[in-house]
Design a protein around this motif. Structure first.
Motif, PDB file in Angstrom:
ATOM      1  N   ALA A 196       3.801 -54.362   7.623  1.00  0.00           N
ATOM      2  CA  ALA A 196       3.632 -55.282   8.749  1.00  0.00           C
ATOM      3  C   ALA A 196       5.000 -55.738   9.236  1.00  0.00           C
ATOM      4  O   ALA A 196       5.965 -55.759   8.481  1.00  0.00           O
ATOM      5  N   ASN A 197       5.062 -56.052  10.503  1.00  0.00           N
ATOM      6  CA  ASN A 197       6.265 -56.649  11.072  1.00  0.00           C
ATOM      7  C   ASN A 197       6.064 -58.162  11.058  1.00  0.00           C
ATOM      8  O   ASN A 197       5.299 -58.687  11.865  1.00  0.00           O
ATOM      9  N   PRO A 198       6.719 -58.871  10.141  1.00  0.00           N
ATOM     10  CA  PRO A 198       6.408 -60.299   9.959  1.00  0.00           C
ATOM     11  C   PRO A 198       6.647 -61.149  11.209  1.00  0.00           C
ATOM     12  O   PRO A 198       6.099 -62.240  11.327  1.00  0.00           O
ATOM     13  N   VAL A 199       7.464 -60.650  12.129  1.00  0.00           N
ATOM     14  CA  VAL A 199       7.701 -61.410  13.363  1.00  0.00           C
ATOM     15  C   VAL A 199       6.450 -61.409  14.241  1.00  0.00           C
ATOM     16  O   VAL A 199       6.120 -62.412  14.876  1.00  0.00           O
ATOM     17  N   MET A 200       5.748 -60.284  14.269  1.00  0.00           N
ATOM     18  CA  MET A 200       4.631 -60.136  15.202  1.00  0.00           C
ATOM     19  C   MET A 200       3.279 -60.064  14.517  1.00  0.00           C
ATOM     20  O   MET A 200       2.243 -60.183  15.176  1.00  0.00           O
TER      21      MET A 200
END
Lengths: 91, 91
Positions: free
Chosen positions: B68-72
């Protein structure tokens, strides 16, 4: 009445899964010893239906006609009455 | 010990979701009155770890570093001991 459904679309067992293999390769190159990864879709839908039976029937149709390819994929779902308004107050 | 994890990767609320919008448009053109669709990923991983705590820690790292991309995105998971052999006998 408003419903929330979480639909899980999975590739049938035995079918090649290039996305899963790519992810597995990425994890291995980071040092994680995964031996199998399968990728699927997680869809969250909000829609209106009179009652639970109608909502279930609509979902089955949506899965069969658009959300999943029944030849290659299986779909299952969790259906719940939408209580967003209440949740929003508490979050 | 072998573990099976089902990881749910969801786009954070408020972020534009073109895939979900496209699916919603498709459902509407088929006559289904959906008012919101969000698309995410459903990943199923099999891996080895000594115990549940180690497995949970490995999963958290995998999500943070690749899945996962923790920002999005947000990621959560269900972790279970793999009993494929037993399941296979009964299926």
């Amino acid at each position: 009445m408003r419903w929330l459904a979480e639909v899980h679309v999975r590739l049938r067992p035995g079918l090649a899964d290039p996305e899963g293999q790519t992810i597995a390769g990425g994890l291995r190159s980071l040092g994680f010893d995964v031996d199998d990864v399968r990728a699927g879709k997680l869809l969250r839908l909000a829609f209106d239906a009179e009652d639970r039976a109608t909502a279930e029937a609509a979902l089955a149709q949506m899965c069969g006609r658009l959300l999943a390819n029944p030849v290659m994929e299986t779909a299952d779902w969790e259906l719940s009455a939408d209580e967003t308004a209440t949740v929003a107050i508490h979050s």
